[in-house]
Design a protein around this motif. Structure first.
Motif, short mmCIF file in Angstrom:
data_model
loop_
_atom_site.label_atom_id
_atom_site.label_comp_id
_atom_site.label_asym_id
_atom_site.label_seq_id
_atom_site.Cartn_x
_atom_site.Cartn_y
_atom_site.Cartn_z
N PHE A 19 11.55 10.40 96.36
CA PHE A 19 10.69 10.90 95.29
C PHE A 19 10.59 9.89 94.15
O PHE A 19 11.60 9.41 93.63
CB PHE A 19 11.25 12.22 94.77
CG PHE A 19 10.43 12.84 93.68
CD1 PHE A 19 9.26 13.53 93.98
CD2 PHE A 19 10.81 12.72 92.35
CE1 PHE A 19 8.50 14.10 92.98
CE2 PHE A 19 10.06 13.29 91.34
CZ PHE A 19 8.90 13.98 91.66
N ASP A 40 2.91 16.73 80.82
CA ASP A 40 3.18 18.04 81.39
C ASP A 40 4.62 18.15 81.89
O ASP A 40 5.33 17.16 81.99
CB ASP A 40 2.22 18.29 82.56
CG ASP A 40 1.37 19.51 82.28
OD1 ASP A 40 1.73 20.24 81.34
OD2 ASP A 40 0.37 19.71 82.98
N ALA A 43 6.45 15.50 84.27
CA ALA A 43 5.74 14.22 84.19
C ALA A 43 6.71 13.05 84.27
O ALA A 43 6.33 11.96 84.70
CB ALA A 43 4.96 14.16 82.88
N GLN A 88 17.76 17.29 75.51
CA GLN A 88 17.21 18.63 75.51
C GLN A 88 18.34 19.64 75.34
O GLN A 88 18.23 20.59 74.60
CB GLN A 88 16.49 18.88 76.84
CG GLN A 88 15.16 19.54 76.70
CD GLN A 88 14.28 19.33 77.92
OE1 GLN A 88 14.59 18.56 78.83
NE2 GLN A 88 13.17 20.02 77.95
N1 LIG Z 1 18.29 13.75 89.51
C1 LIG Z 1 17.09 13.99 90.07
N2 LIG Z 1 16.95 14.01 91.41
C2 LIG Z 1 15.73 14.24 91.98
N3 LIG Z 1 14.61 14.48 91.30
C3 LIG Z 1 14.68 14.47 89.95
C4 LIG Z 1 15.90 14.24 89.26
N4 LIG Z 1 15.68 14.30 87.94
C5 LIG Z 1 14.35 14.57 87.82
N5 LIG Z 1 13.77 14.67 89.00
C6 LIG Z 1 12.35 14.92 89.24
O1 LIG Z 1 11.59 13.99 88.52
C7 LIG Z 1 10.44 14.61 87.97
C8 LIG Z 1 10.37 14.35 86.48
O2 LIG Z 1 11.37 15.12 85.84
P1 LIG Z 1 11.61 15.09 84.27
O3 LIG Z 1 12.80 15.92 83.98
O4 LIG Z 1 11.64 13.68 83.83
O5 LIG Z 1 10.30 15.82 83.72
P2 LIG Z 1 9.88 16.10 82.22
O6 LIG Z 1 8.65 15.32 81.97
O7 LIG Z 1 11.00 15.88 81.31
O8 LIG Z 1 9.51 17.65 82.29
P3 LIG Z 1 9.76 18.81 81.21
O9 LIG Z 1 8.61 18.72 80.28
O10 LIG Z 1 9.67 20.05 82.02
O11 LIG Z 1 11.08 18.60 80.58
C9 LIG Z 1 10.50 16.09 88.31
O12 LIG Z 1 9.65 16.32 89.42
C10 LIG Z 1 11.95 16.30 88.71
O13 LIG Z 1 12.07 17.28 89.70
#
Ligand SMILES: Nc1ncnc2c1ncn2[C@@H]1O[C@H](COP(=O)(O)OP(=O)(O)OP(=O)(O)O)[C@@H](O)[C@H]1O
Ligand SMILES: [Mg+2]
Lengths: 257, 372
Positions: A19, A40, A43, A88
């Motif tokens: 991913f 979003d 993101a 957070q």
């Molecule tokens: N340790 C991890 N292992 C696998 N996937 C991860 C990991 N950390 C984050 N992801 C994936 O990476 C993507 C981005 O996550 P992230 O937490 O950076 O989003 P965000 O922009 O902070 O969202 P939010 O606004 O909901 O906080 C998501 O699809 C999440 O599932």
């Protein structure tokens, strides 16, 4: 704003197994500015700042601090380079006192290794007062503080320990109206010092409008737009916050359900 | 306009020292201890607290206290150690066997100090291994140390049978007379206390001579271990790290606390406490037995909980553990002073107090974390 960026990020890529959470992200962070990082859910905002904070290692790409390339192997490295992160979840320990949280990992001790509790109590109190709250009892457990107070504690802590870049991950979510404004006020106070750069992550357009000097929009791990406050139109910000979709289209979609 | 300027500090009620004392987390353990002391005094016609009674009570309290201190610090850091009891058996076997059969690898006869030092090196290594397995695998320490509970007890029995043919060693010479070290572990301490008692007109045997001459040395060891643990926990950086590690590991790590090192260090500390426990026993009685230390790990955890340590980590106090050790120690010994009582009431009591303590601790935790 003129001048050199304090920190520059080039083409950061982060993969979790198959991913790709970040697919080549670049941005520049200037002292005395609030840089809003918008996008979003999912993101990649939190992922990006975790790399800046030394929690994750980037799969590809480079971070520069004051023009020099740096590699963060641990949160300690990032702190040493002047990156202070307010997560957070704030990285506070609920059962421990305000002072013990303030100095967690960086306690002040005398030559025998014994903590200077009085001095630490005083510093914690004074530093929090500087950015907005008068906290009378530094032995109070953090678990009993309000959300806004915790936020202030975490920010005061990061600044006291020499943060040149202050990263705030959704500091206003989960707070009541008044406390949200309190946090925004804190951000403004820190900005006014002029020497600290702030990265401000939020989902709230109004909040970003109130404090941000510069914007970067993320969607699906990529930068889909960036610019200063003056160069972006109101409608443009909205569109980019929704991941590039037109608001009108979304509204239409909603209608049809 | 009439705006009332109120600040955060106005909202906190000033408390006097009585109110503050009553809110301390150790207060529950202290009350239970006070009740037990009074009840035991009357039920035993004062015998539990005559010269010999005090000595015997302190001996078992110190035993409990030594291992409970280790267990509590580890629990505050968020982990359990179920291998404490087996570690006691292992350490005791190791020391007694070296004293009887000499040092390993044909290094000649073992002095008490050499036997202790080699044993301590082994137990600290074991603690280090346990700690590393726990932090590296991310498995629950409950299951990892349960493995070591069986592994060490089995190793102790097998080693005994292979080398010694029997799972018991008795009739070792009394090293206390020749070795300062053996005396330090198994001899007597604080003789002045009983001298003073005698001098004041008490502490007499039937012939009117001085009856008891001192406490068991483990009393001193308990004071040392509890004192150092108290200092570390409440007054040092390491103490802050221990709390931080057990409260929220990720928050601690994000702030640069070396949580893995803290945990590994504390697994070594419980192993250290178990070894001191065993050394005091071996040099006091000049015997050893493969079954020594059985169930001690659970008693240590129970005392830590009775003393106000949270099962979930992040909170606890050495003072509370001291109260817990006194309470459980007195009740364990009560059968010797109250002839009509069935000794098994001890377990009924510990079980009841343990449950009450868990509920009380949970209330304290909720008060602190705002009810989550
Ligand atoms: N340790 C991890 N292992 C696998 N996937 C991860 C990991 N950390 C984050 N992801 C994936 O990476 C993507 C981005 O996550 P992230 O937490 O950076 O989003 P965000 O922009 O902070 O969202 P939010 O606004 O909901 O906080 C998501 O699809 C999440 O599932
Ligand atoms: Mg996020």
């Amino acid at each position: 704003m003129a001048g050199q960026p304090y920190m520059r990020v080039e083409n950061l890529v982060k993969r979790f197994g198959p991913f790709t959470a970040l697919a080549g992200v670049s941005l520049e962070i200037f002292p005395g500015e609030v840089h809003a990082l918008l996008g979003d859910n999912g993101a990649g905002k939190s992922t990006l700042i975790k790399i800046l904070a030394g929690v994750h290692r980037a799969s590809e790409g480079q971070i520069y601090v004051e023009g020099r390339p740096v590699t963060f192997r641990s949160p300690r490295d990032a702190t040493a380079a002047g990156i202070g992160t307010v997560y957070q979840d704030l990285a506070l320990n609920q059962l421990m006192s305000v002072t013990r949280n303030f100095f967690m990992g960086r306690e002040i001790k005398n030559r025998l290794g014994v903590l200077k509790m009085d001095e630490m109590d005083r510093i914690a109190h004074d530093e929090m007062l500087k950015i907005g709250i008068d906290f009378s009892d530094p032995t109070q457990a953090v678990g009993t503080m309000s959300g806004g107070q915790r936020q202030t504690l975490a920010i005061a802590r990061a600044i006291y320990f020499g943060a040149k870049v202050l990263i705030l991950d959704e500091p206003t979510s989960a707070l009541g109206q008044k406390q949200q404004m309190g946090v925004l006020k804190t951000i403004k106070k820190v900005r006014k010092r002029g020497d600290i750069a702030i990265i401000f992550i939020t989902h709230n357009e109004i909040h970003s409008r109130l404090v941000a000097d510069r914007y970067t929009f993320l969607a699906l791990g990529k930068v889909i737009g960036a610019g200063t406050r003056d160069s972006l139109e109101h409608g443009e910000i909205r569109r980019l916050m929704a991941g590039g979709a037109e608001m009108a289209d979304l509204e239409q979609e909603l209608e049809s359900v | 306009m009439d705006v009332i300027e109120r600040s955060e500090s106005d909202r906190l009620r000033q408390e006097n020292w009585i109110q503050r004392t009553v809110r301390r987390p150790e207060i529950g353990a202290f009350m239970v201890m006070a009740v037990i002391i009074v009840a035991l005094y009357f039920a035993s016609d004062g015998r539990a607290f005559n010269a010999l009674g005090v000595k015997n009570n302190v001996a078992i309290i110190a035993q409990f206290g030594i291992i409970a201190t280790g267990a509590a610090l580890l629990m505050i850091a968020g982990e359990f150690d179920l291998s404490i009891g087996s570690m006691i058996g292992f350490a005791g076997m190791s020391m007694a066997m070296m004293l009887k059969w000499g040092l390993p690898f044909g290094l000649g006869e073992a002095t008490p100090f050499a036997a202790f030092a080699v044993t301590l090196a082994m137990t600290l290594t074991l603690g280090w291994i346990i700690g590393n397995i726990v932090v590296r695998s991310g498995l629950s320490s409950f299951i990892v140390t349960l493995g070591f509970l069986f592994f060490l007890r089995g190793t102790t029995e097998v080693s005994f049978r292979l080398i010694n043919k029997s799972t018991q060693i008795s009739g070792l010479p009394d090293y206390k007379e020749t070795s300062w070290f053996a005396d330090l572990m198994g001899g007597e301490v604080f003789g002045w206390f009983y001298d003073a008692w005698f001098w004041l007109g008490g502490n007499l045997n039937r012939k009117g001579e001085q009856w008891v001459t001192g406490f068991d040395a483990r009393f001193l060891w308990w004071i040392l271990i509890a004192g150092v643990a108290w200092l570390i926990l409440s007054r040092t950086q390491l103490g802050n790290w221990i709390f931080a590690t057990g409260d929220d590991k990720e928050a601690a790590r994000a702030n640069g606390v070396p949580v893995n090192k803290v945990k590994i260090g504390l697994f070594m500390f419980t192993a250290f406490c178990a070894t001191i426990f065993a050394a005091c026993q071996v040099f006091d009685t000049n015997t050893s037995d493969a079954a020594k230390g059985n169930l001690k790990e659970l008693e240590a955890i129970a005392i830590a909980v009775v003393g106000g340590t949270l099962m979930t980590g992040g909170f606890g106090s050495v003072l509370g553990v001291i109260f817990g050790a006194v309470t459980v120690g007195l009740v364990a010994n009560a059968v010797f002073f109250i002839p009509w009582i069935d000794g098994s009431w001890f377990r009924v009591f510990v079980g009841t107090v343990l449950l009450a303590a868990v509920f009380a601790n949970e209330r304290i935790r909720k008060r602190i974390t705002g009810g989550i």
